[in-house]
Design a protein around this motif. Structure first.
Motif, PDB file in Angstrom:
ATOM      1  N   LEU A  57       0.826  -1.204   0.000  1.00  0.00           N
ATOM      2  CA  LEU A  57       0.000   0.000   0.000  1.00  0.00           C
ATOM      3  C   LEU A  57       0.862   1.256   0.000  1.00  0.00           C
ATOM      4  O   LEU A  57       0.486   2.280  -0.586  1.00  0.00           O
ATOM      5  N   ALA A  58       2.030   1.188   0.631  1.00  0.00           N
ATOM      6  CA  ALA A  58       2.946   2.325   0.614  1.00  0.00           C
ATOM      7  C   ALA A  58       3.427   2.605  -0.804  1.00  0.00           C
ATOM      8  O   ALA A  58       3.525   3.767  -1.227  1.00  0.00           O
ATOM      9  N   THR A  59       3.743   1.552  -1.540  1.00  0.00           N
ATOM     10  CA  THR A  59       4.154   1.730  -2.933  1.00  0.00           C
ATOM     11  C   THR A  59       3.005   2.284  -3.766  1.00  0.00           C
ATOM     12  O   THR A  59       3.179   3.177  -4.601  1.00  0.00           O
ATOM     13  N   ALA A  60       1.801   1.779  -3.521  1.00  0.00           N
ATOM     14  CA  ALA A  60       0.627   2.223  -4.278  1.00  0.00           C
ATOM     15  C   ALA A  60       0.322   3.697  -4.022  1.00  0.00           C
ATOM     16  O   ALA A  60       0.025   4.449  -4.967  1.00  0.00           O
ATOM     17  N   ILE A  61       0.399   4.151  -2.770  1.00  0.00           N
ATOM     18  CA  ILE A  61       0.094   5.558  -2.504  1.00  0.00           C
ATOM     19  C   ILE A  61       1.186   6.455  -3.077  1.00  0.00           C
ATOM     20  O   ILE A  61       0.927   7.608  -3.455  1.00  0.00           O
ATOM     21  N   ALA A 133      -7.119   4.304  -7.729  1.00  0.00           N
ATOM     22  CA  ALA A 133      -6.493   3.531  -6.657  1.00  0.00           C
ATOM     23  C   ALA A 133      -6.296   2.074  -7.078  1.00  0.00           C
ATOM     24  O   ALA A 133      -5.274   1.452  -6.742  1.00  0.00           O
ATOM     25  N   ARG A 134      -7.237   1.519  -7.812  1.00  0.00           N
ATOM     26  CA  ARG A 134      -7.100   0.130  -8.271  1.00  0.00           C
ATOM     27  C   ARG A 134      -5.910  -0.006  -9.233  1.00  0.00           C
ATOM     28  O   ARG A 134      -5.131  -0.963  -9.145  1.00  0.00           O
ATOM     29  N   TYR A 135      -5.761   0.945 -10.136  1.00  0.00           N
ATOM     30  CA  TYR A 135      -4.615   0.894 -11.045  1.00  0.00           C
ATOM     31  C   TYR A 135      -3.310   1.028 -10.262  1.00  0.00           C
ATOM     32  O   TYR A 135      -2.333   0.305 -10.529  1.00  0.00           O
ATOM     33  N   CYS A 136      -3.275   1.938  -9.295  1.00  0.00           N
ATOM     34  CA  CYS A 136      -2.047   2.139  -8.508  1.00  0.00           C
ATOM     35  C   CYS A 136      -1.700   0.890  -7.700  1.00  0.00           C
ATOM     36  O   CYS A 136      -0.532   0.556  -7.518  1.00  0.00           O
ATOM     37  N   TYR A 137      -2.707   0.193  -7.232  1.00  0.00           N
ATOM     38  CA  TYR A 137      -2.496  -1.054  -6.485  1.00  0.00           C
ATOM     39  C   TYR A 137      -1.836  -2.103  -7.376  1.00  0.00           C
ATOM     40  O   TYR A 137      -0.876  -2.769  -6.970  1.00  0.00           O
ATOM     41  N   VAL A 138      -2.332  -2.242  -8.598  1.00  0.00           N
ATOM     42  CA  VAL A 138      -1.746  -3.223  -9.522  1.00  0.00           C
ATOM     43  C   VAL A 138      -0.334  -2.808  -9.917  1.00  0.00           C
ATOM     44  O   VAL A 138       0.569  -3.649 -10.024  1.00  0.00           O
TER      45      VAL A 138
END
Length: 311
Positions: A57-61, A133-138
């Motif tokens: 989640l840190a990488t995603a944010i 957020a979904r794209y950033c998670y992937v």
């Protein structure tokens, strides 16, 4: 000694790189104590997930916050480079679940989505924010594969089965994880949207130097080198200050003209920032650290890194 990124060296207690940073910048206590008092006065976004999800989640944010500044072409993303590991995992099989077509479809879909919702300098509405957020998670999942090879054992990209379409990739994160990313994204915008108009450099890259492989930081905003962290613990530790100091030393030609450093704690919504001279003075214990002295430290660091490689 093999090439390692700066952060990998900092995790290795026997690394001469870490030892150099500890010796040259030993006085971390006053900075961490003051910063942690500030952080403890803030509320922390803590969704109560299992520990292993927080790094992802840190990488995603990090991806999400950078999209608030500007749009990086998808072929320049670290996550795009990381997709080659998926192909390698499947032995280059053109019919693998992660064939070139699925990867291309995902990044084409990302580009189309970014164009449609235009996240730069905007506070997105609920559905748009959740979609991004979904794209950033992937993207974070892709990047995780090259940063942590052990993630192949548990990555939802591969378990319980490989995904077959862009929609299946976007369905990987839970609603709770998406809500968590949205909360951090909105908190950053609400508190620091004034910085989005400042000159920025996303993922500034520091060239390979001896035993230190090419390394990249999160971003530079108005000549402030910033790292984005998303710890549920409202504290920073010495290691993070040495990471910032290491990036400063790797910028041996002063390419980025860094004049302050900062740590953005995404779960507390708090930016900790220090002017360069004050940061270096407090870490070294010297009353004054000039740009000329910083240049000398950079040269010493370069000599050490090259020497450890040739040795």
């Amino acid at each position: 000694m093999r090439h390692q990124s700066l952060t990998e060296h900092l995790k290795d207690s026997n690394s001469p790189v870490k030892q150099f940073l500890k010796q040259r910048f030993p006085r971390t206590a006053s900075l961490t104590q003051k910063a942690n008092l500030q952080l403890q006065s803030e509320d922390t976004i803590n969704p109560g997930f299992k520990p292993k999800i927080y790094d992802l989640l840190a990488t995603a944010i990090g991806y999400r916050i950078r999209y608030s500044f500007t749009i990086t072409p998808s072929d320049q993303l670290a996550a795009r480079e990381a997709t080659m590991f998926l192909s390698f995992y499947w032995g280059g099989d053109p019919y693998s679940p992660y064939s070139g077509k699925l990867i291309e479809d995902f990044f084409d879909s990302l580009d189309d989505t970014l164009e449609a919702i235009a996240p730069v300098k905007q506070r997105l509405k609920d559905e748009q924010e959740k979609l991004l957020a979904r794209y950033c998670y992937v993207l974070a999942l892709f990047e995780q594969l090259c940063r942590d090879t052990a993630s192949y054992l548990y990555s939802p990209l591969l378990t319980p089965r490989p995904k077959q379409s862009v929609d299946e990739l976007l369905e990987i994160p839970t609603d709770a994880e998406i809500d968590d990313l949205c909360a951090m994204s909105w908190l950053f915008y609400d508190r620091y949207h004034d910085r989005l108009s400042l000159r920025s450099v996303l993922r500034p890259t520091f060239k390979e130097c001896g035993v230190v492989s090419e390394s990249d930081a999160d971003l530079i905003v108005d000549r402030c080198l910033m790292e984005i962290k998303a710890s549920i613990k409202p504290e920073i530790k010495s290691l993070l200050l040495w990471q910032l100091a290491g990036y400063l030393l790797l910028d041996d030609k002063d390419k980025y003209k860094i004049r302050s450093v900062g740590i953005y704690m995404a779960r507390q919504g708090k930016l900790l920032q220090w002017q360069l001279a004050d940061f270096l003075c407090q870490l070294t214990g010297n009353d004054v650290v000039s740009l000329a002295q910083l240049a000398q430290l950079r040269q010493e660091f370069r000599t050490l890194c090259l020497g450890a490689w040739s040795g």
